[in-house]
Design an enzyme around this catalytic site. Sequence first.
Site, PDB file in Angstrom:
ATOM      1  CE  LYS A 188       0.751   0.070   6.650  1.00  0.00           C
ATOM      2  NZ  LYS A 188       0.342   0.463   5.316  1.00  0.00           N
ATOM      3  CB  CYS A 235      -3.855  -1.946   6.923  1.00  0.00           C
ATOM      4  SG  CYS A 235      -2.512  -2.978   6.293  1.00  0.00           S
ATOM      5  CG  HIS A 282     -19.281  -5.961  15.610  1.00  0.00           C
ATOM      6  ND1 HIS A 282     -20.492  -6.555  15.902  1.00  0.00           N
ATOM      7  CD2 HIS A 282     -18.458  -6.246  16.636  1.00  0.00           C
ATOM      8  CE1 HIS A 282     -20.392  -7.179  17.064  1.00  0.00           C
ATOM      9  NE2 HIS A 282     -19.172  -7.007  17.528  1.00  0.00           N
ATOM     10  CB  THR A 320      -0.893  -0.006   1.253  1.00  0.00           C
ATOM     11  OG1 THR A 320      -1.653  -1.219   1.231  1.00  0.00           O
ATOM     12  CG2 THR A 320      -1.805   1.194   1.291  1.00  0.00           C
TER      13      THR A 320
HETATM   14  P1  NAD Z   1       5.089  -7.489   6.798  1.00  0.00           P
HETATM   15  O1  NAD Z   1       5.814  -6.562   7.683  1.00  0.00           O
HETATM   16  O2  NAD Z   1       4.350  -8.644   7.352  1.00  0.00           O
HETATM   17  O3  NAD Z   1       6.106  -8.082   5.702  1.00  0.00           O
HETATM   18  C1  NAD Z   1       7.009  -7.323   4.972  1.00  0.00           C
HETATM   19  C2  NAD Z   1       8.236  -8.191   4.677  1.00  0.00           C
HETATM   20  O4  NAD Z   1       9.074  -7.525   3.731  1.00  0.00           O
HETATM   21  C3  NAD Z   1       9.103  -8.472   5.906  1.00  0.00           C
HETATM   22  O5  NAD Z   1       9.239  -9.874   6.071  1.00  0.00           O
HETATM   23  C4  NAD Z   1      10.465  -7.819   5.553  1.00  0.00           C
HETATM   24  O6  NAD Z   1      11.575  -8.545   6.061  1.00  0.00           O
HETATM   25  C5  NAD Z   1      10.417  -7.857   4.037  1.00  0.00           C
HETATM   26  N1  NAD Z   1      11.301  -6.887   3.358  1.00  0.00           N
HETATM   27  C6  NAD Z   1      11.403  -5.553   3.589  1.00  0.00           C
HETATM   28  N2  NAD Z   1      12.295  -5.014   2.712  1.00  0.00           N
HETATM   29  C7  NAD Z   1      12.745  -6.018   1.909  1.00  0.00           C
HETATM   30  C8  NAD Z   1      13.657  -6.098   0.824  1.00  0.00           C
HETATM   31  N3  NAD Z   1      14.296  -5.017   0.345  1.00  0.00           N
HETATM   32  N4  NAD Z   1      13.885  -7.302   0.262  1.00  0.00           N
HETATM   33  C9  NAD Z   1      13.234  -8.409   0.726  1.00  0.00           C
HETATM   34  N5  NAD Z   1      12.372  -8.389   1.745  1.00  0.00           N
HETATM   35  C10 NAD Z   1      12.105  -7.208   2.328  1.00  0.00           C
HETATM   36  O7  NAD Z   1       4.111  -6.569   5.929  1.00  0.00           O
HETATM   37  P2  NAD Z   1       2.638  -6.917   5.400  1.00  0.00           P
HETATM   38  O8  NAD Z   1       1.671  -6.857   6.514  1.00  0.00           O
HETATM   39  O9  NAD Z   1       2.707  -8.123   4.534  1.00  0.00           O
HETATM   40  O10 NAD Z   1       2.364  -5.629   4.487  1.00  0.00           O
HETATM   41  C11 NAD Z   1       3.062  -5.426   3.276  1.00  0.00           C
HETATM   42  C12 NAD Z   1       2.359  -4.305   2.516  1.00  0.00           C
HETATM   43  O11 NAD Z   1       1.037  -4.742   2.135  1.00  0.00           O
HETATM   44  C13 NAD Z   1       2.134  -3.025   3.314  1.00  0.00           C
HETATM   45  O12 NAD Z   1       2.244  -1.925   2.429  1.00  0.00           O
HETATM   46  C14 NAD Z   1       0.721  -3.139   3.805  1.00  0.00           C
HETATM   47  O13 NAD Z   1       0.116  -1.887   4.043  1.00  0.00           O
HETATM   48  C15 NAD Z   1       0.051  -3.840   2.644  1.00  0.00           C
HETATM   49  N6  NAD Z   1      -1.133  -4.633   2.995  1.00  0.00           N
HETATM   50  C16 NAD Z   1      -1.123  -5.422   4.112  1.00  0.00           C
HETATM   51  C17 NAD Z   1      -2.231  -6.212   4.416  1.00  0.00           C
HETATM   52  C18 NAD Z   1      -2.266  -7.064   5.660  1.00  0.00           C
HETATM   53  O14 NAD Z   1      -3.316  -7.628   5.932  1.00  0.00           O
HETATM   54  N7  NAD Z   1      -1.210  -7.195   6.427  1.00  0.00           N
HETATM   55  C19 NAD Z   1      -3.331  -6.226   3.537  1.00  0.00           C
HETATM   56  C20 NAD Z   1      -3.290  -5.430   2.382  1.00  0.00           C
HETATM   57  C21 NAD Z   1      -2.169  -4.642   2.113  1.00  0.00           C
HETATM   58  C1  UGA Z   2      -8.170  -4.383   6.529  1.00  0.00           C
HETATM   59  C2  UGA Z   2      -9.161  -4.366   5.362  1.00  0.00           C
HETATM   60  O1  UGA Z   2     -10.385  -4.975   5.744  1.00  0.00           O
HETATM   61  C3  UGA Z   2      -8.579  -5.113   4.152  1.00  0.00           C
HETATM   62  O2  UGA Z   2      -9.471  -5.007   3.036  1.00  0.00           O
HETATM   63  C4  UGA Z   2      -7.238  -4.479   3.790  1.00  0.00           C
HETATM   64  O3  UGA Z   2      -6.630  -5.187   2.721  1.00  0.00           O
HETATM   65  C5  UGA Z   2      -6.329  -4.523   5.001  1.00  0.00           C
HETATM   66  O4  UGA Z   2      -6.940  -3.815   6.111  1.00  0.00           O
HETATM   67  C6  UGA Z   2      -5.035  -3.845   4.722  1.00  0.00           C
HETATM   68  O5  UGA Z   2      -4.968  -2.918   3.918  1.00  0.00           O
HETATM   69  O6  UGA Z   2      -4.091  -4.286   5.361  1.00  0.00           O
HETATM   70  P1  UGA Z   2      -7.442  -6.155   8.389  1.00  0.00           P
HETATM   71  O7  UGA Z   2      -6.720  -4.998   8.997  1.00  0.00           O
HETATM   72  O8  UGA Z   2      -6.732  -7.439   8.212  1.00  0.00           O
HETATM   73  O9  UGA Z   2      -7.991  -5.739   6.927  1.00  0.00           O
HETATM   74  O10 UGA Z   2      -8.716  -6.489   9.271  1.00  0.00           O
HETATM   75  P2  UGA Z   2     -10.230  -5.969   9.365  1.00  0.00           P
HETATM   76  O11 UGA Z   2     -11.098  -7.149   9.440  1.00  0.00           O
HETATM   77  O12 UGA Z   2     -10.558  -4.962   8.341  1.00  0.00           O
HETATM   78  O13 UGA Z   2     -10.220  -5.282  10.808  1.00  0.00           O
HETATM   79  C7  UGA Z   2      -9.461  -4.109  11.062  1.00  0.00           C
HETATM   80  C8  UGA Z   2      -9.801  -3.576  12.434  1.00  0.00           C
HETATM   81  O14 UGA Z   2     -11.123  -3.047  12.442  1.00  0.00           O
HETATM   82  C9  UGA Z   2      -9.766  -4.636  13.547  1.00  0.00           C
HETATM   83  O15 UGA Z   2      -9.204  -4.085  14.709  1.00  0.00           O
HETATM   84  C10 UGA Z   2     -11.229  -4.970  13.764  1.00  0.00           C
HETATM   85  O16 UGA Z   2     -11.497  -5.420  15.062  1.00  0.00           O
HETATM   86  C11 UGA Z   2     -11.864  -3.626  13.506  1.00  0.00           C
HETATM   87  N1  UGA Z   2     -13.281  -3.726  13.089  1.00  0.00           N
HETATM   88  C12 UGA Z   2     -13.618  -4.324  11.918  1.00  0.00           C
HETATM   89  C13 UGA Z   2     -14.257  -3.180  13.911  1.00  0.00           C
HETATM   90  O17 UGA Z   2     -13.951  -2.620  14.975  1.00  0.00           O
HETATM   91  N2  UGA Z   2     -15.570  -3.262  13.522  1.00  0.00           N
HETATM   92  C14 UGA Z   2     -15.943  -3.845  12.344  1.00  0.00           C
HETATM   93  O18 UGA Z   2     -17.158  -3.878  12.058  1.00  0.00           O
HETATM   94  C15 UGA Z   2     -14.947  -4.398  11.525  1.00  0.00           C
END
Ligand code: NAD
Ligand code: UGA
Length: 448
Positions: A266, A263, A254, A122
């Site tokens: 931030k 996410c 909820h 992101t």
């Molecule tokens: P994370 O911290 O779990 O994983 C990131 C990984 O990248 C780490 O293991 C780190 O060691 C590795 N890394 C960093 N720099 C590197 C490099 N130069 N070469 C190789 N590896 C490297 O992060 P995440 O939760 O998977 O999130 C990744 C991105 O996806 C973020 O921008 C986040 O906002 C977005 N995103 C996350 C979620 C989610 O549910 N966690 C959902 C949608 C989008």
């Molecule tokens: C969220 C989005 O739902 C995903 O679509 C997105 O890809 C992701 O962020 C991301 O960009 O990382 P996630 O953070 O895994 O996913 O979890 P959610 O189920 O969305 O919950 C986020 C937070 O909102 C939690 O703390 C949850 O308890 C809270 N929440 C969710 C509420 O308080 N009420 C609700 O009705 C739903």
Amino acid sequence: MRIAVIGAGYVGLVSGACFSEFGFDVTCIDKDAAKIERLRRGEIPIYEPGLDDLVASNTANGRLQFGTDIAAAVEGADAVFIAVGTPTRRGDGHADISYVLAAAEEIAGAIRRHTVVVTKSTVPPGTSRKVAAILTGRLDESLFDVVSNPEFLREGSAIQDFMRPDRVVIGAETERARSVMRELYRPLFLIETPILFTTLETAELIKYAANSFLATKIAFINEIADLCERLDADVQEVAKGMGLDGRIGRKFLHTSPGFGGSCFPKDCLALTRTAEEMESPLTIVDAVVASNDRRKRRMAQRVIAACGGSVRGKTIAVLGLTFKPNTDDMRDSASLTILPVLQNAGATVRAYDPAGMDEAKPLLAGVEFCSNSYEALTGADVLVILTEWNEFRALDLKRVKSLLKSPTIIDLRNIYKPDAMANAGFYYFSLGRPSSGPLQKVRVSKAV
Ligand code: NAD
Ligand code: UGA
């Protein structure tokens, strides 16, 4: 088609495993050598339901590999996904895109033939164009295309979300790039998933706008929950009555102790910073960030008020530490705000979480970690439910009552019914609904 995924975290590992399940050859790269070693041994470094089986089967059939060498993986790849973290930058709230740009530099050094470089992290609008500028500085432009393909999966249901998404968003500005992306998402196209092609900046902004809108729904219902408590109304019925209007929808209404996770907090903050920089303020999202931060702080005061105004010398059992169920992720979890306030107010906290304990321990000094719910309850004065894990929905209430010094449950996820809890002899406090016993009028001063 060969794919390299840079970053084997929640998104990179899930995306890599799912693309290999689609039939592509995938190499997941991470600079964390210990993580890669574990993956090679078949250990999954995160808790994500179903991921272990998916990784095991695709590793066994040779379609999924792990490594630390970006150059080796990129050289043979048709598409390279950047899935590294974009945490909040210290000091100013912007997204820290340094990991993305560092990955782009490494990728640029390794491309030998035409490759599509995809930002899946992101990132603030304009970042994919910065990635393109890095590649342009090192390579002939015929050797690459840059695409933005934001990810919408949720932790806890990540595989289902990836395999059956509501939509796929692809910011791609050449036909060659669109055609590679169409091929990669063909299995989803076949099940009639809407696939939206846009420019780079539009795709990047869709991701932030979607997350901020969902966060807005939550912050809104949380403030309505507070009002319900003053009016003796029931927030769950209000949410249902609102959500049945198809224009509003029932999801993400909820009430909770505040949204957390890696996410929403931030991304809302980063979007407000981008908007400020562009001199096009997003005052609604500003308010959501402030409202959610305030809510987490107020929740600790709720607990204190429900304990009669003081927790000094009291022992509080806490069930659930992660920001939501079915994950071990502690990033921005409400527990990180609430528990230290209770400890500073003189409480002893005994906690249990089904999957988050290893992540929680280094973050929550002084908390006594227990190996199950009943151990946490033993000798506690009150119970606080912080995360709605399924196993907390079916507690043996007789046993709970016998273990607590006072039969008091403060349920910050509304997983029980107030009437049933009153009938079972509990003083029960939940969010935005009538409470029972002495908790009926738990109020927190407006100043908190
Ligand atoms: P994370 O911290 O779990 O994983 C990131 C990984 O990248 C780490 O293991 C780190 O060691 C590795 N890394 C960093 N720099 C590197 C490099 N130069 N070469 C190789 N590896 C490297 O992060 P995440 O939760 O998977 O999130 C990744 C991105 O996806 C973020 O921008 C986040 O906002 C977005 N995103 C996350 C979620 C989610 O549910 N966690 C959902 C949608 C989008
Ligand atoms: C969220 C989005 O739902 C995903 O679509 C997105 O890809 C992701 O962020 C991301 O960009 O990382 P996630 O953070 O895994 O996913 O979890 P959610 O189920 O969305 O919950 C986020 C937070 O909102 C939690 O703390 C949850 O308890 C809270 N929440 C969710 C509420 O308080 N009420 C609700 O009705 C739903």
